[in-house]
Design an enzyme around this catalytic site. Structure first.
Site, PDB file in Angstrom:
ATOM      1  N   GLU A 176       0.807  -1.218   0.000  1.00 24.69           N
ATOM      2  CA  GLU A 176       0.000   0.000   0.000  1.00 24.69           C
ATOM      3  C   GLU A 176       0.845   1.275   0.000  1.00 24.69           C
ATOM      4  O   GLU A 176       0.426   2.310  -0.520  1.00 24.69           O
ATOM      5  CB  GLU A 176      -0.974   0.019   1.180  1.00 24.69           C
ATOM      6  CG  GLU A 176      -2.113  -0.999   1.048  1.00 24.69           C
ATOM      7  CD  GLU A 176      -1.762  -2.367   1.609  1.00 24.69           C
ATOM      8  OE1 GLU A 176      -0.573  -2.601   1.950  1.00 24.69           O
ATOM      9  OE2 GLU A 176      -2.676  -3.215   1.719  1.00 24.69           O
ATOM     10  N   PHE A 207     -11.921  -6.914  13.856  1.00 30.56           N
ATOM     11  CA  PHE A 207     -10.851  -7.423  13.001  1.00 30.56           C
ATOM     12  C   PHE A 207     -10.477  -6.372  11.955  1.00 30.56           C
ATOM     13  O   PHE A 207     -11.328  -5.813  11.292  1.00 30.56           O
ATOM     14  CB  PHE A 207     -11.288  -8.719  12.315  1.00 30.56           C
ATOM     15  CG  PHE A 207     -10.232  -9.259  11.387  1.00 30.56           C
ATOM     16  CD1 PHE A 207      -8.986  -9.640  11.882  1.00 30.56           C
ATOM     17  CD2 PHE A 207     -10.461  -9.361  10.031  1.00 30.56           C
ATOM     18  CE1 PHE A 207      -8.000 -10.117  11.042  1.00 30.56           C
ATOM     19  CE2 PHE A 207      -9.485  -9.846   9.165  1.00 30.56           C
ATOM     20  CZ  PHE A 207      -8.249 -10.217   9.683  1.00 30.56           C
ATOM     21  N   GLN A 208      -9.206  -6.110  11.840  1.00 26.20           N
ATOM     22  CA  GLN A 208      -8.653  -5.131  10.899  1.00 26.20           C
ATOM     23  C   GLN A 208      -9.241  -3.734  11.087  1.00 26.20           C
ATOM     24  O   GLN A 208      -9.372  -2.967  10.144  1.00 26.20           O
ATOM     25  CB  GLN A 208      -8.803  -5.605   9.450  1.00 26.20           C
ATOM     26  CG  GLN A 208      -7.944  -6.832   9.208  1.00 26.20           C
ATOM     27  CD  GLN A 208      -7.709  -7.121   7.737  1.00 26.20           C
ATOM     28  OE1 GLN A 208      -8.549  -6.834   6.898  1.00 26.20           O
ATOM     29  NE2 GLN A 208      -6.564  -7.700   7.438  1.00 26.20           N
ATOM     30  N   LYS A 262     -17.703  -0.328   5.832  1.00 25.09           N
ATOM     31  CA  LYS A 262     -18.173  -1.291   4.832  1.00 25.09           C
ATOM     32  C   LYS A 262     -19.689  -1.217   4.629  1.00 25.09           C
ATOM     33  O   LYS A 262     -20.180  -1.367   3.511  1.00 25.09           O
ATOM     34  CB  LYS A 262     -17.761  -2.708   5.254  1.00 25.09           C
ATOM     35  CG  LYS A 262     -17.915  -3.714   4.138  1.00 25.09           C
ATOM     36  CD  LYS A 262     -17.287  -5.061   4.487  1.00 25.09           C
ATOM     37  CE  LYS A 262     -17.397  -6.026   3.313  1.00 25.09           C
ATOM     38  NZ  LYS A 262     -16.877  -7.357   3.664  1.00 25.09           N
ATOM     39  N   MET A 269      24.808   7.990   1.841  1.00 24.21           N
ATOM     40  CA  MET A 269      24.606   9.268   2.522  1.00 24.21           C
ATOM     41  C   MET A 269      24.861   9.126   4.020  1.00 24.21           C
ATOM     42  O   MET A 269      25.403  10.019   4.662  1.00 24.21           O
ATOM     43  CB  MET A 269      23.195   9.790   2.250  1.00 24.21           C
ATOM     44  CG  MET A 269      22.983  11.228   2.647  1.00 24.21           C
ATOM     45  SD  MET A 269      24.186  12.344   1.882  1.00 24.21           S
ATOM     46  CE  MET A 269      23.265  12.952   0.481  1.00 24.21           C
TER      47      MET A 269
END
Ligand SMILES: Cc1ncc(C[n+]2csc(CCOP(=O)(O)OP(=O)(O)O)c2C)c(N)n1
Ligand SMILES: [Mg+2]
Lengths: 604, 171
Positions: free
Chosen positions: A63, A125-126, A175, A500
């Site tokens: 993502e 959940f989630q 949802k 760097m």
């Protein structure tokens, strides 16, 4: 279901599900592609996507990459980039990308799934508190709790993302809201003002006049242009070019502003800041009037604040009032869109009859030419074919060969020395061709960003100038390149170090290279092949040009592993806590960095 | 006033009354390291769509200007006014102060409350709850006097403020 067949009257569209309303709003906002990754909470949107063909979905492999891809898409097109991720881990994975877009003012709308409204707050959940987590990571965010708000919120999000100082916006979508029917409403008409967010775009005439008079009377002027010019659209870059040529003043660009003014123009003195050119930084230090357009006096630019261009009058034009007088107190503040400011400046310059300090400005140019003659970007590349490749030379050859081929070329980078070398040795004559993570400095930005650029410009040459460490942070996107046959070229300056980090350890921490060696690297050629791409390698000078040409000629994605000098450092450099005139020009002066105080060392 | 001098600012912010707006304002102060001396908020229009936040803060002039600019660019913010510099204004706070005690202390508390125009809103044989409005100094002074007289609990709203005269803050 075909969206074109849908009636336009809002009342007749009650049969749409929330997910369908979201897609219809995206379509009405002109969206043709979204970058995303599915999951339970956003399945209704994926289902609706499946049943339409206006919007193309690009399936990324992480993502974070979806957001960077949307950023690349947005920066190279001027449009809003769109992201779709699921709840919980989908949303948290997107956070780095959101902050990156926030810091660099990139317009992105990110749709996140959420657990159904009745479960919010239950540690379902989630479930993650996405609006809570992303509040400081976005320009604005929304949690849609009522179906009747859905369409309006999507339209609002696009307006907020692209208006004023652009930025990322999150819409959190439970949802149940996606499944239930929802009413569709059209986007508000352009003339209908937003209830509360109405950034000023038209500059104040008096401020413009004052700025023009200051600049005309100036003996040692400089124009310092940043990413705001690019964000304003290509017309602003054209106007900047017109203004600089009209006035004959030196122009420097920030890292974010590269391409806003043509690098090949003799009035361009190069990038400024920590790794900017000697001439740009000394001109900033010694000027008597500075005109900052669309830049924000970032600490990479100013160095030590109390020694920053002490003797100059400062004019600052910005669309974000909070950027003005934040770090540096200015004498003339101009609030407005960069393009509109520049148009007004050009007009005022032509009509105002204040005499121009011509002779003094000639003397100023002689001084600048003197600084230029030091040739601060010089490096020594041994000429024999078996010689080790200098990283600067690799970028320079890449630039020259792409110039020679004349193809439309877009460059993205990761973060580190290679990023600075790309900024120094690749010249940009047009805006929107250069994508780099400036504000956040996000390793792993470049590959997904190049992916987003390639989606928007299928026929262009898109190259990610990478470091071997950074590229591993989003290497999984090679899979996305393969799936969509995106011919992105990954050009790795492989110095086997987090260069760097190694450079700072060398200069500021007694050469104790703590954890900065890139151990156990993969074989990048084989890695490319396992992702169905071409892998190439150059280990000595004699192979460099051939590898570059072969990389460009290959019709598919390529990883070119360019093994470069491991010890090379990036110069010029203004060590942290130092002033512009305390720049280190090359290895001979490295010992100057030893004088950096603890006060300087605390700076990043 | 030198650049390093600090001052107090009473800032009024008119915002959309939507979920998360207060978190945005507070997050801005904590995220950027600004002070909040007090903060109050409530809806102020008939439809309940607008809320007014009064925030008392302090900092150098440059910091206060930053705070105002940062507040103003929040999407749900309509207007920001720095009442401290914009002209004469009124500042009021409401406090509920519980004093527990008997005998002389109780009598003295009541006498002082009267002098400060604090109202008794609850009483038992051993306690009073005083209600008072005023600026922060007045409430501080009253609380200081109550301390030796059995001050048990203080509850304060933080400041609300409005400009004097016809000047208005509306959208
Ligand atoms: C996500 C992230 N983690 C850590 C850093 C700190 N950092 C800046 S540059 C750098 C090293 C980059 O190494 P490489 O990609 O090989 O580039 P090089 O400097 O060698 O060109 C690191 C670790 C960062 N910028 N981003
Ligand atoms: Mg490296």
């Amino acid at each position: 279901m075909s969206a074109t067949a849908m009636p336009t009257a809002p009342a007749a569209t009650d049969h749409l599900s929330g997910a369908e309303v979201v897609l219809r709003a995206l379509k009405d906002q002109g969206v043709d592609v979204i970058f995303g990754y599915p999951g339970g909470a956003v399945l209704p949107i994926y289902d609706a996507l499946f049943q339409q063909n206006h919007i193309r979905h690009i399936l990324v492999r992480h993502e974070q990459a979806a957001v960077h891809a949307a950023e690349g898409y947005a920066r190279s097109t001027g449009k809003v980039g769109v992201v779709l991720v699921t709840s919980g881990p989908g949303a948290t994975n997107a956070v780095t990308g959101l902050v990156d877009a926030l810091m660099d003012s990139i317009p992105v709308v990110c749709l996140t799934g959420q657990v159904p409204t009745h479960l919010i707050g239950n540690d379902a959940f989630q479930e993650a508190d996405t609006t809570g987590i992303t509040r400081p990571a976005t320009k604005h965010n929304y949690l849609v709790k009522r179906s009747e708000d859905l369409a309006r919120v999507v339209h609002d999000a696009f307006y907020v993302a692209r208006s004023g100082r652009p930025g990322p916006v999150v819409i959190d979508l439970p949802k149940d809201i996606l499944i239930k029917p929802a009413p569709y409403v059209d986007a508000p008409k352009a003339e209908a003002p937003h209830r509360s967010y109405r950034p000023v775009t038209a500059p104040n005439r008096d401020a413009i006049l004052e700025a023009v008079r200051l600049l005309k009377r100036s003996e040692r002027p400089i124009i310092y242009a940043g990413g705001g010019v690019i964000n304003s659209g290509p017309e602003a870059s054209r106007l900047l070019t017109e203004f600089v040529r009209l006035t004959g003043m030196p122009c420097t660009n920030t890292l974010m502003g590269l391409g806003a003014f043509p690098a090949s123009d003799p009035l361009f003195v190069g990038m400024l800041g920590m790794h900017g050119t000697y001439e740009a930084n000394l001109a900033m230090h010694g000027c008597d009037v500075m005109f900052n357009i669309g830049a924000r006096f970032d600490d990479r630019i100013t160095g030590r604040l109390d020694k920053f261009s002490v003797g100059s009058k400062k004019i600052h034009a910005d669309i974000d009032p909070s950027s003005i007088n934040k770090n540096v107190k200015v004498d003339v503040a101009i609030l407005g869109d960069a393009g509109q400011v520049l148009a007004a400046m050009i007009e005022a310059w032509k009509s105002d009859d204040t005499p121009i300090a011509k002779d003094a400005q000639l003397g100023w140019w002689r001084k600048i030419d003197g600084w230029r003659s030091i040739n601060c970007l010089a490096y020594t590349q041994a000429p024999e074919p078996g010689a080790i490749i200098k990283p600067q030379h690799a970028v320079k050859r890449l630039f020259e060969i792409t110039q020679e081929l004349g193809r439309e070329t877009f460059i993205s980078t990761e973060v580190g020395q290679h990023q600075m070398w790309a900024a120094q040795y690749f010249g940009f004559d047009k805006p929107n061709r250069w994508m780099t993570s400036g504000g956040l400095g996000t390793m792993g930005y470049g590959l997904p960003a190049a992916m987003g650029v390639q989606i928007a410009h299928p026929d262009a040459l898109c190259i990610d100038i990478a470091g071997e460490a950074s590229i591993l942070m989003n290497i999984q996107e090679m899979g996305t390149l393969a799936q969509y046959r995106l011919p992105v070229k990954v050009f790795i300056l492989n110095n086997e170090y987090m260069g760097m980090v190694r450079q700072w350890q060398e200069l500021l921490h007694g050469g104790r290279y703590s954890e900065s060696y890139s151990a156990s690297l993969p074989d990048f050629v084989k890695l490319a092949e396992s992702f169905h791409a071409r892998g190439l390698r150059a280990t000595k000078l004699g192979e460099l040009d051939d590898v570059i040409r072969e990389m460009i000629a290959h019709p598919g994605p390529v990883i070119a592993d360019i093994c470069v000098d491991q010890k090379e450092n990036c110069f010029p450099m203004i060590p942290s806590g130092a002033a512009h005139n305390e720049m280190i020009l090359g290895p001979d002066q490295e010992k100057n960095a030893a004088s950096v105080t603890d006060e300087g060392k605390v700076l990043v | 006033m030198s650049a390093m001098d600090t001052r107090t600012a009473t800032i009024a912010v008119l915002v959309e009354n939507e979920a998360g707006v207060l978190a945005r304002v507070i997050g801005l102060f904590s995220g950027r390291g600004y002070n909040i001396d007090s903060l109050t908020v409530a809806p102020v229009d008939e439809a309940g769509r607008l809320s007014r936040i009064t925030v008392v803060t302090s900092g150098t002039e440059m910091v206060i200007e930053q705070i105002k600019a940062q507040l103003d660019r929040l999407v749900p913010v309509h207007k920001v006014a720095d009442l401290t510099v914009e002209g004469p204004h009124l500042v009021r706070e409401l406090a509920l102060i519980k004093v527990v005690g008997t005998g002389d202390h109780r009598v003295e508390a009541l006498r002082l409350a009267d002098a400060f125009r604090a109202r008794v809103v609850d009483a038992t044989t051993e306690s009073f709850v005083f209600e008072m409005t005023g600026n922060a100094d007045k409430i501080d002074a009253f609380c200081a006097l109550m301390r030796p007289l059995g001050l048990a609990e203080i509850c304060r709203t933080g400041a609300v403020a409005i400009a004097r005269g016809t000047r208005q803050m509306a959208i």
